[in-house]
Design an enzyme around this catalytic site. Structure first.
Site, short mmCIF file in Angstrom:
data_model
loop_
_atom_site.label_atom_id
_atom_site.label_comp_id
_atom_site.label_asym_id
_atom_site.label_seq_id
_atom_site.Cartn_x
_atom_site.Cartn_y
_atom_site.Cartn_z
N GLU A 243 0.89 -1.18 0.00
CA GLU A 243 0.00 0.00 0.00
C GLU A 243 0.91 1.22 0.00
OE1 GLU A 243 -3.11 0.19 -0.40
OE2 GLU A 243 -4.01 -1.67 0.29
N CYS A 277 -1.76 9.34 3.23
CA CYS A 277 -1.54 8.77 1.89
C CYS A 277 -2.59 9.26 0.90
CB CYS A 277 -1.57 7.25 1.96
SG CYS A 277 -3.09 6.60 2.67
#
Ligand code: NAD
Length: 473
Positions: A243, A277
């Site tokens: 990720e 993120c």
């Protein structure tokens, strides 16, 4: 603030030569020195996890579930301590740290339910023989995580990996080693020896763990590190879930609720000092409403004061360290040098602590680093487009990343059309993206490989096996 004890992690304490210096980013003060796990200790931690793997994988699901559900109580008992550590080690406002820590106990019931569904045996019988698909755990999972959500990111790997029957060797970020140590104590408390191991250190330790005898690497972190892990894992064909970072667009059409769109742009560019993120990193505003949108954004962004995360009025804490702050500042300077207009902030604050002010830039050119590379800092980056839908989609997709995206428009059909054409894992239409906890969390394109969350995400910690039984057998 109570003095913090050194890390209680047994693995890391014994023979370590090097020390991690755990620094409070708001003050520059040393919080603790944490022994770095030596290569031998990493190997030994993985060997213990390997020795425990078969037995843990054979434990009936309900027994594993029962052991893991007990973790909720310990999370509740220690949520203040965890929140204090989060703010101390990486700087985010205490109220946000508290939300992150209090959410941990609440997620456990959902983890168990999702794991139960992910592991359900499928009947795929054809003809007269019976065929079942069962899901085996992979074995030993290396969990390597970042610092920006020091509790939520580790649990997004540790809990599904353990619930699906794997053992885990966990390496927290070098910026939040005490958060990692307490997490490992809380989750590992009732588990058999070797089921959850902790190692401490920075990238070198992470690389040793990837090279060790592990079956899968569950990684959350930067694209650059993800690439290194992918290369290193290739030799052993180890399973991966990566990720990674993002460069999320927010498209604002002229017919949108501009107030709501500006709120989304500011909040999600500045939250956690931009160190998220799926922060909004590029805002594309239709030309005809540019002035009004800039005014709304400026009015909102100027209220985002920064200061120690322990001061209740601070909406942003410091950046995690000076290197991150300098990286953000270099991107701001590069954008201005290429013609962007600096509307707010953009200066390095004096004094101790790695603070960076809320910053607003307009007319950010495509050629600037800020338009292409992840910024991971408190910057609202504005550009315009002519109102053409295809052009908006082209701009949104003009990146190698594909984590999240957001679109605001008064035309719901157009919102959905644009959402379908943006190449990212999550899209918000007239709201900030936010998946259901039952949906997978996906980094499309170079924002990831594999994914976490949801039944599909949990299944990535398993390998399917078909068992065919002769009729009458
Ligand atoms: P990072 O890549 O620098 O470090 C992440 C982890 O990897 C740390 O534990 C680090 O010690 C370790 N590491 C570093 N080099 C390694 C190597 N060669 N081999 C193995 N491990 C190694 O990232 P960071 O600065 O800690 O975190 C910020 C990044 O994480 C941002 O890019 C952000 O977008 C990303 N992130 C992504 C998500 C998501 O869900 N996609 C969530 C949170 C953060």
């Amino acid at each position: 603030m109570e003095p913090l004890v050194a890390c209680r992690a047994p693995v890391a304490r014994l023979f370590a030569m090097d020390m991690l210096r755990d620094i409070d980013p708001a003050t520059g003060e040393l919080i603790a020195e944490i022994p770095v796990s030596s290569p031998d200790q990493v190997t030994a931690a993985v060997a213990r996890a390997r020795a425990a793997a078969d037995e843990w994988g054979d434990v009936p699901f309900d027994v594993r579930a029962e052991l893991l559900l007990r973790v909720a109580e310990r999370f509740d008992e220690r949520q203040d301590e965890l929140a204090q550590l989060v703010t101390r080690e990486m700087g985010k406002p205490f109220a946000e740290a508290r939300r992150e820590s209090s959410a941990r106990s609440k997620e456990l019931a959902g983890v168990i339910e999702t794991a139960r569904r992910a592991l359900a045996v499928e009947d795929v019988s054809e003809g007269s023989s019976r065929t079942h698909v069962v899901r085996d755990p992979l074995g030993v999972v290396a969990a390597i995580t970042p610092w920006n959500f020091p509790l939520a990111m580790p649990t997004s790997i540790l809990l599904p990996a353990l619930a699906t029957g794997n053992t885990v060797v966990f390496k927290p970020s070098e910026h939040v080693p005490l958060c990692g140590a307490v997490l490992a104590e809380i989750i590992g408390g009732d588990l058999p020896d070797g089921v959850l191991e902790l190692v401490q250190g920075a990238g070198e330790t992470g690389a040793q763990l990837v090279d060790a005898d592990v079956d899968m690497i569950g990684f959350v972190g930067s694209r650059a590190t993800g690439q290194k892990i992918m290369r290193a894992a290739g030799g052993g064909l180890k399973r991966l879930v990566l990720e990674l970072g993002g460069k999320d667009p927010l498209i604002v059409f002229a017919d949108a609720d501009l107030e709501a769109a500006a709120e989304c742009a500011v909040t999600h560019s500045l939250r956690n000092a931009g160190q998220v993120c799926c922060s909004v990193e590029r805002v594309f505003v239709e030309d005809s409403v540019r002035e009004e949108f800039e005014r709304l954004v400026l009015a909102k962004a100027s209220k985002w004061t920064h200061g120690s995360g322990f001061e209740p009025e601070s909406r942003m804490g410091p950046m995690v360290d000076d290197a991150q702050r300098q990286k953000v500042h270099a991107q701001v300077e590069d954008a201005v040098a290429r013609g962007a207009r600096l509307l707010l902030g953009g200066t390095l604050a004096d004094g101790p602590g790695s603070f960076y002010p809320a910053t607003v830039l307009a007319d950010v050119p495509d050629s600037s680093v800020m338009a292409t590379e992840e910024t991971f800092g408190p910057v609202v980056s504005l550009s315009t487009f002519d109102g053409d839908e295809a052009e908006a989609v082209r701009l949104a997709n003009a990146t190698r990343y594909g984590l999240g995206a957001n679109v605001y428009t008064g035309d719901g059909e157009r919102g959905l059309r644009v959402a379908r054409r943006i190449r990212s894992g999550q899209v918000g239409v007239n709201r900030y993206l936010a998946g259901s906890s039952r949906a997978p969390w996906v980094g499309a394109r170079e924002s990831g490989f594999g994914f976490l969350g949801g039944v599909e995400g949990y299944r990535q910690f398993t390998v399917p096996k078909s068992i065919s039984i002769a009729s009458g057998g």
